[in-house]
Scaffold this motif. Structure first.
Motif, short mmCIF file in Angstrom:
data_model
loop_
_atom_site.label_atom_id
_atom_site.label_comp_id
_atom_site.label_asym_id
_atom_site.label_seq_id
_atom_site.Cartn_x
_atom_site.Cartn_y
_atom_site.Cartn_z
N THR B 23 9.06 -3.53 -10.33
CA THR B 23 10.22 -3.59 -9.44
C THR B 23 9.84 -3.14 -8.03
N PHE B 24 8.58 -2.71 -7.86
CA PHE B 24 8.16 -2.20 -6.55
C PHE B 24 7.71 -3.34 -5.65
N HIS B 25 8.34 -3.46 -4.52
CA HIS B 25 8.06 -4.55 -3.59
C HIS B 25 6.87 -4.15 -2.71
N PRO B 45 -0.50 3.65 6.85
CA PRO B 45 -0.53 4.82 5.98
C PRO B 45 -0.88 4.47 4.53
N SER B 46 -1.24 5.49 3.76
CA SER B 46 -1.56 5.30 2.36
C SER B 46 -0.36 4.70 1.63
N GLY B 47 -0.64 3.68 0.81
CA GLY B 47 0.44 3.06 0.05
C GLY B 47 1.19 1.99 0.82
N SER B 48 0.71 1.64 2.01
CA SER B 48 1.45 0.66 2.81
C SER B 48 1.16 -0.78 2.37
N GLY B 49 0.14 -0.96 1.50
CA GLY B 49 -0.12 -2.30 0.98
C GLY B 49 -1.33 -3.00 1.57
N LYS B 50 -2.18 -2.24 2.25
CA LYS B 50 -3.37 -2.84 2.88
C LYS B 50 -4.30 -3.43 1.83
N SER B 51 -4.63 -2.61 0.83
CA SER B 51 -5.53 -3.11 -0.22
C SER B 51 -4.89 -4.28 -0.93
N THR B 52 -3.64 -4.13 -1.27
CA THR B 52 -2.93 -5.21 -1.97
C THR B 52 -3.04 -6.50 -1.18
N LEU B 53 -2.83 -6.43 0.12
CA LEU B 53 -2.86 -7.62 0.96
C LEU B 53 -4.23 -8.30 0.90
N ASP B 171 -12.56 -3.19 2.16
CA ASP B 171 -11.46 -2.28 1.85
C ASP B 171 -11.93 -0.84 2.00
N GLU B 172 -11.67 -0.27 3.13
CA GLU B 172 -12.09 1.10 3.46
C GLU B 172 -13.53 1.38 3.06
N PRO B 173 -14.46 0.60 3.64
CA PRO B 173 -15.86 0.68 3.20
C PRO B 173 -16.52 2.01 3.49
N1 LIG Z 1 -1.65 -1.99 -10.05
C1 LIG Z 1 -0.57 -1.42 -9.48
N2 LIG Z 1 0.55 -1.19 -10.19
C2 LIG Z 1 1.64 -0.63 -9.62
N3 LIG Z 1 1.72 -0.26 -8.34
C3 LIG Z 1 0.64 -0.46 -7.57
C4 LIG Z 1 -0.55 -1.04 -8.10
N4 LIG Z 1 -1.46 -1.11 -7.11
C5 LIG Z 1 -0.85 -0.60 -6.01
N5 LIG Z 1 0.40 -0.20 -6.28
C6 LIG Z 1 1.35 0.35 -5.33
O1 LIG Z 1 1.50 -0.53 -4.26
C7 LIG Z 1 1.55 0.17 -3.03
C8 LIG Z 1 0.51 -0.35 -2.10
O2 LIG Z 1 -0.77 -0.02 -2.62
P1 LIG Z 1 -2.10 -0.32 -1.83
O3 LIG Z 1 -3.21 0.14 -2.69
O4 LIG Z 1 -2.10 -1.72 -1.38
O5 LIG Z 1 -1.94 0.64 -0.58
P2 LIG Z 1 -2.98 0.95 0.57
O6 LIG Z 1 -2.29 0.66 1.83
O7 LIG Z 1 -4.25 0.27 0.30
O8 LIG Z 1 -3.13 2.53 0.44
P3 LIG Z 1 -4.44 3.45 0.56
O9 LIG Z 1 -4.63 3.73 2.02
O10 LIG Z 1 -4.05 4.69 -0.18
O11 LIG Z 1 -5.57 2.73 -0.07
C9 LIG Z 1 1.39 1.65 -3.36
O12 LIG Z 1 2.65 2.24 -3.36
C10 LIG Z 1 0.82 1.65 -4.74
O13 LIG Z 1 1.29 2.76 -5.47
#
Ligand SMILES: Nc1ncnc2c1ncn2[C@@H]1O[C@H](COP(=O)(O)OP(=O)(O)OP(=O)(O)O)[C@@H](O)[C@H]1O
Ligand SMILES: [Mg+2]
Lengths: 216, 253
Positions: B23-25, B45-53, B171-173
């Motif tokens: 449910t987390f967007h 910031p941490s958790g902003s979705g950079k890695s996800t992107l 990703d944050e090498p």
């Molecule tokens: N496999 C997963 N299952 C559930 N939630 C996830 C998963 N991976 C990431 N998240 C959530 O998605 C959000 C974005 O995560 P992401 O890793 O993309 O952040 P980030 O910007 O790379 O942060 P960081 O600087 O800490 O690496 C975070 O709130 C994280 O908790």
């Protein structure tokens, strides 16, 4: 009381030969099918995961002795005349494949996720990812537990006596009945088991210690 | 006409990408396009979705909505599209993720041989070329654990380069590295940028961003909040969230 001479000793060695062969057959058969089970258990396919989980549950939840009976008499019930060798080999393979499958599933899952991700990012497909990246690392992780199971399996081969197999323990029993020197005979039998199993156990615990140190 | 010429130089495009973890967007309507040769720094910031992107770009993560196109290949969830995209995209992880049971050289030859069907000899030639480029050829026969963190990360870069990708994702090498090793990795990345590699780097190394980035993108809570050239981004950020973030980052460094 009769003497324990060359004949008796050779008879024990015959038994030992079967014990070792049974352990090897169980280990090889279990190794092949156990790998398959570990791969299915860690696959994306839910049906495959469920079936193999059920299989592991049944085998781990029942005594090896019962498994031997089921295979030996079960196969006979089907009207197929199998010799004790095949029945026992099948039973040990089934048994070992469940235990090794479960050990190796855990080891595959213990390989860090980053390894799979790096392999995926490089475009490696399932077969190469498993064969070249994951399984070699999983095998290393699994070594202590795998060796531990091999020791259990070797000792477990004594149960094959129940379906008429004259392996080491059964051979000892026969000699003991002939000579009326159970203590001596089973002392020798025990020493033989020890000579096979102890180096394995020792190697296993050495490996475990070395890996614990490397992980620190 | 002008438009199609522009499209041709477009290497990556994301259109209205949405990503949920349950449910987390995690990614909210992300649109982004990257031209050939462009260097982008992604921060937030941490958790902003950079890695996800960036993980969506090479299909390490799946998306729920939107469209991702890499070098003309539309990521549609099929193995074929994923393979096609991964052949164009190299990735470097924070934790290196080298294969520990094989040598540095073998780390570099594995994928070219298995994925591109390159012969063993050619794969080694390729590996030596890129190990040389990251200045670590002398360690080729060692195992990853025998190298320092900075060396391992350079090997990871060489390993990705051996697939001759069109774009590199970082990703944050340098985040997992001891401070004295950060520079050698950044220098390697700067070298790549100079040679014209298209790059998307998640990093908080603002010196690096100033030096090589064509664009800095700031993300927060799964959204792209702001993007600008480094000069503008650092001197006069528009949004309050960006200002706060830059304030925190600069206070740390
Ligand atoms: N496999 C997963 N299952 C559930 N939630 C996830 C998963 N991976 C990431 N998240 C959530 O998605 C959000 C974005 O995560 P992401 O890793 O993309 O952040 P980030 O910007 O790379 O942060 P960081 O600087 O800490 O690496 C975070 O709130 C994280 O908790
Ligand atoms: Mg991250």
């Amino acid at each position: 009381m009769g003497p324990i001479g060359e004949d008796q000793f050779l008879f024990l060695m015959q038994g030992l030969k079967w014990t070792v062969l049974l352990a090897i057959v169980g280990f090889i058969g279990g190794g092949i099918f156990g790998t398959l089970i570990a791969l299915l258990r860690t696959s994306k396919n839910k049906v495959a995961r469920t079936i193999t989980a059920g299989y592991i549950g049944v085998v781990q939840g029942t005594p090896l002795l019962m498994q031997l009976f089921v295979v030996y008499y079960g196969v006979a019930l089907l009207g197929i005349d199998v010799n004790a060798w095949i029945a026992v080999a099948v039973a040990f393979t089934l048994h070992a494949s469940a235990f090794l499958g479960e050990i190796w599933r855990g080891s595959i899952e213990a390989v860090p996720k980053g390894q799979t991700e790096a392999a995926n990012a490089l475009g490696l497909h399932y077969v190469s990812r498993m064969k070249d990246v994951i399984l070699p690392q999983a095998l290393k992780i699994s070594m202590p537990a795998t060796i531990g199971f091999l020791v259990q399996l070797t000792k477990g081969t004594s149960l094959a006596a129940i379906v008429g197999f004259i392996e080491l323990t059964r051979a000892g029993q026969i000699i003991s009945n002939q000579t009326y020197r159970p203590l001596l005979v089973f002392g020798i039998v025990g020493a033989i088991y020890f000579i096979i199993c102890w180096p394995l156990s020792y190697a296993g615990s050495r490996l475990e210690k070395r890996m614990a140190k490397a992980a620190r | 006409m002008l438009n199609s010429a522009k499209d041709q130089s477009k290497l990556i495009s994301l259109e209205d990408v949405q990503k949920w973890y349950g449910t987390f967007h995690a990614l909210k309507s992300i649109s982004l396009s990257v031209r050939k040769g462009e260097r982008i720094v992604l921060c937030g910031p941490s958790g902003s979705g950079k890695s996800t992107l960036i993980r969506c770009i090479n299909a390490l993560e799946t998306i729920e909505e939107g469209k991702i196109v890499v070098e003309g290949h539309v990521l549609d969830g099929t193995t074929r599209s994923i393979d096609a995209v991964r052949r164009e995209v190299g990735m470097v992880f924070q934790s290196f993720n080298l294969f520990p049971h094989i040598t540095v050289l073998q780390n570099c030859t594995l994928a070219p041989m298995r994925v591109r069907g390159v012969s063993h000899a050619d794969a080694e030639r390729l590996a030596r070329k890129y190990l040389e480029r990251v200045r670590i050829l002398d360690q080729a026969d060692k195992y990853p654990a025998q190298l320092s963190g900075g060396q391992q990360q350079r090997v990871a870069i060489a390993r990705a380069l051996c697939m001759e990708p069109k774009v590199m994702l970082f990703d944050e090498p340098t985040s997992a590295l001891d401070p004295e090793m950060v520079k050698e990795v950044l220098d390697t990345m700067i070298g790549l940028a100079r040679d014209g590699m298209t790059m998307i780097c998640v990093t908080h190394e603002m010196g690096f961003a100033r030096q090589v980035a064509d664009r800095v993108i700031f993300m927060d809570s799964g959204e792209i909040v702001e993007e600008a050239e480094p000069e503008v981004f650092f001197k006069s950020p528009e949004h309050q969230r960006t200002k706060t973030f830059l304030g925190e980052i600069l206070a740390h460094h």
